[in-house]
Design a protein around this motif. Sequence first.
Motif, PDB file in Angstrom:
ATOM      1  N   ARG A  86     -47.861 -61.954 -98.288  1.00 58.90           N
ATOM      2  CA  ARG A  86     -48.171 -60.539 -98.458  1.00 58.90           C
ATOM      3  C   ARG A  86     -47.113 -59.662 -97.814  1.00 58.90           C
ATOM      4  NH1 ARG A  86     -53.185 -59.460 -95.911  1.00 58.90           N
ATOM      5  NH2 ARG A  86     -52.891 -57.401 -96.771  1.00 58.90           N
ATOM      6  N   GLY A  87     -46.445 -60.218 -96.800  1.00 56.34           N
ATOM      7  CA  GLY A  87     -45.439 -59.425 -96.100  1.00 56.34           C
ATOM      8  C   GLY A  87     -44.142 -59.258 -96.868  1.00 56.34           C
ATOM      9  N   ILE A 102     -49.288 -56.407 -91.422  1.00 54.06           N
ATOM     10  CA  ILE A 102     -49.751 -57.519 -92.259  1.00 54.06           C
ATOM     11  C   ILE A 102     -49.948 -58.763 -91.390  1.00 54.06           C
ATOM     12  CG2 ILE A 102     -49.058 -59.103 -94.107  1.00 54.06           C
ATOM     13  CD1 ILE A 102     -49.732 -56.550 -95.348  1.00 54.06           C
ATOM     14  N   VAL A 103     -48.987 -58.991 -90.489  1.00 58.59           N
ATOM     15  CA  VAL A 103     -49.061 -60.162 -89.613  1.00 58.59           C
ATOM     16  C   VAL A 103     -50.310 -60.085 -88.727  1.00 58.59           C
ATOM     17  CG1 VAL A 103     -47.949 -61.343 -87.685  1.00 58.59           C
ATOM     18  CG2 VAL A 103     -46.575 -60.558 -89.607  1.00 58.59           C
ATOM     19  N   LEU A 153     -37.530 -59.951 -91.849  1.00 61.38           N
ATOM     20  CA  LEU A 153     -36.326 -60.415 -92.538  1.00 61.38           C
ATOM     21  C   LEU A 153     -36.558 -60.446 -94.050  1.00 61.38           C
ATOM     22  CD1 LEU A 153     -33.476 -61.762 -92.260  1.00 61.38           C
ATOM     23  CD2 LEU A 153     -34.672 -63.949 -92.252  1.00 61.38           C
ATOM     24  N   ILE A 154     -37.668 -61.076 -94.452  1.00 63.91           N
ATOM     25  CA  ILE A 154     -37.911 -61.274 -95.880  1.00 63.91           C
ATOM     26  C   ILE A 154     -38.192 -59.942 -96.584  1.00 63.91           C
ATOM     27  CG2 ILE A 154     -39.452 -62.349 -97.560  1.00 63.91           C
ATOM     28  CD1 ILE A 154     -39.825 -64.619 -95.498  1.00 63.91           C
ATOM     29  N   ILE A 157     -42.182 -67.513-102.279  1.00 64.08           N
ATOM     30  CA  ILE A 157     -43.412 -68.190-102.680  1.00 64.08           C
ATOM     31  C   ILE A 157     -43.120 -69.668-102.965  1.00 64.08           C
ATOM     32  CG2 ILE A 157     -45.320 -68.200-104.340  1.00 64.08           C
ATOM     33  CD1 ILE A 157     -45.208 -65.652-102.646  1.00 64.08           C
ATOM     34  N   ALA A 158     -41.981 -69.926-103.652  1.00 63.40           N
ATOM     35  CA  ALA A 158     -41.614 -71.316-103.968  1.00 63.40           C
ATOM     36  C   ALA A 158     -41.317 -72.088-102.672  1.00 63.40           C
ATOM     37  CB  ALA A 158     -40.403 -71.326-104.888  1.00 63.40           C
ATOM     38  N   MET A 159     -40.606 -71.423-101.777  1.00 61.48           N
ATOM     39  CA  MET A 159     -40.243 -72.088-100.523  1.00 61.48           C
ATOM     40  C   MET A 159     -41.474 -72.418 -99.680  1.00 61.48           C
ATOM     41  SD  MET A 159     -37.080 -72.484-100.749  1.00 61.48           S
ATOM     42  CE  MET A 159     -36.560 -73.004 -99.120  1.00 61.48           C
ATOM     43  N   LEU A 160     -42.502 -71.554 -99.780  1.00 61.87           N
ATOM     44  CA  LEU A 160     -43.714 -71.800 -98.990  1.00 61.87           C
ATOM     45  C   LEU A 160     -44.338 -73.146 -99.350  1.00 61.87           C
ATOM     46  CD1 LEU A 160     -45.587 -68.379 -98.790  1.00 61.87           C
ATOM     47  CD2 LEU A 160     -44.740 -69.746 -96.888  1.00 61.87           C
TER      48      LEU A 160
END
Lengths: 431, 264
Positions: free
Chosen positions: B90-91, B116-117, B166-167, B182-185
């Motif tokens: 979400r961040g 968000i965190v 950062l992201i 999302i893919a990296m997660l």
Amino acid sequence: MAQVRVINIAKYYPTYNSRKSRLASLFTGFDRSRAEARNNVALEDVSFEVPAGQCLGLIGRNGSGKSTLLRILAGIVSPSEGRVEVNGRISTILDIQSGLHPRMTGIQNIYLKGALYGLRKKEIVQRLDQIIDFSGLGEYIEHPINTYSTGMVIRLGFSIAMHMDFDILLMDEILSVGDIVFQRQCLAKIKSFLSQGKTIILATHNLGDVSAICQRVIFLKEGLVKHDGQTEMVLKDYWDICEREQNKIPRSLHPFNPENVYGIDTKEIKFRQVVFADRHGVENDTFKTGEQMQVRIGFHCTKKVYNPVFRIQFFRNDGLWVHGTNTSRAKVDLGELEGDCEILLRYDQLNLLAGDYYVSIGIWPDEYGSSFTDIAYDCRQWSYVVHIKSRQEDGGGITYNPFTWQLLANDGRPVRAGDEAGQGESPVDCV
Amino acid sequence: MPLNIFKELAANRFLIWTFAAHDFRSQYLGSILGFVWAMIKPLIIAGIYVLIFSSVVPPENSSAGNTSYFGLYVFAGMLPWFVIQESVQRGSTVLLDHAHLIRNHKLPLYILPLHIVISATVSGILAIIVFMGVKIFFVHEVGISFVLIALILPLQILYCWGLTMLISTAHVFLRDISHLTIAMLTIWFFASPIVFTVESLPWFLTMRWVNPLVSLTAIYRDLLLFQRLPAIIDITWFALHTVVVLMIGGIFYQKTCREVVDLV
């Protein structure tokens, strides 16, 4: 002392495609993207000072840089060149709905927006009652704001913003969003801020508001300060430019036909031609203030029509209805008409001041003689333009009223009999 | 400079907290169960993984012993993962999602990823409570070590904050970032000892320096499941990761935040 000082600021927005190279340039120091971005100029070489307690209006067409300038003053956007010096706390109402969460209640949103304005919880609690009171929302304050009407959301947003501590208030197009009553309420609030010595800078398209509250106006054109000065002077300049631009828009003779609101076409009367003419009957569309103007309306009746009503209306280009008359109000009985006819409307003295006026002409059934009184036989909306020229001495505004200035008392020397200033010879408030 | 950050955070604490609370509430607004969903969701997700992996990967000869213990083992490992995943997911788009806000209000942009965190951490705390409930149901003992998780949470918040800062800022410039993230997660999830035991795949331990979840899951399991103090090495590694990620995220944010307003 200047409360806000703007020194040679410029703002170049990056083009959409340059965002990737911009990221690289931030770290390499290589400034190619900045050079590219010069194409998107939002503001250039803007300088001005606003003394404390002044109400400054920013006007200009869409995209002229008003909002960018306000955002730079607010410290949200950083200028590409130049700098801004601000003495005092700033509050902004740039967009009344941003920062409001649609599914939260009014109260929750007051806390959220208050926090956004930099308030602490204690400070918000102190103002809560005042804010709710000013918003006039009553029990609805406990409901989620997506159940509110647009006007209620605006009232909430506005009353939160009005209860912040500030020395300088920046507003962007706020006054034109609410209904007329709300607009008056806001104007009253703004005037009370001014009387407290607060500084206000507002951007708006509503020139009426500007002339009502601003002492000074800056007219921005394509990112440059076109005119900076006393309100009436700048508004006049802006108005002239807008009118010139507007005349470039092609107009069709029949923008829309209100005769057909019920889908019924009454073909009894049709216009043949409408002629605007001077006092000699020569066709013309440019008149001087106070001159005679003739309007000859030619029409054709396909069958016998009893006493139709002829109506003429003059509008300023922003839609303000300046003048109108009809044969029914004027108690003119035309009797029974048939075949080709012509009617003359004569203004012995056309008392409009300089500007372009749009004319609508319609023929309507006699109010008592027909069952369809709200269906026009024929109607031409905003289909003609008359250009009016006036002399400076005629005064400012939209209407000319013959007037005389007269000095009645002067302590320095006795007023002589017959020493009255004639019309147009004295210093008239010219615009 | 680091001291300044904490001063700023303290000055803006009401704004940050209000934002986080609104974000957390708005997720469950209007639902009948409300924030109970924050407790049901992790239970369901952990349950599914336990079902699948207890049948595919036999957990014998491991510290995870029988199936119910393996279930708790997986659940404990997922607790930090939930928070990291939600924060990053979400961040990553948070700056663009709040573009309207950014353009119309002067606010420190770093609070957007941070809220968000924090909101995700609140969900994470609820998941920990659920975990403790499940643990009492199966194991009938609680211990006292779980309270020490409160010391890890601030570190975890800082780590997630650095990462999302950062992201999310990078995403403003390069709109591919969130998809990539999302893919990296997914890769990160399976490259971490969450549904696998460290004992069955010992190479996880050599990954400590690159994958903070190896240390973080170990800390969570020590405190919540095994009722013992975490290893110093785990805490050291995770603290190091936090410092590095927070510094990279912070520097990146500082370099770019002036431009963000123009680009959102």
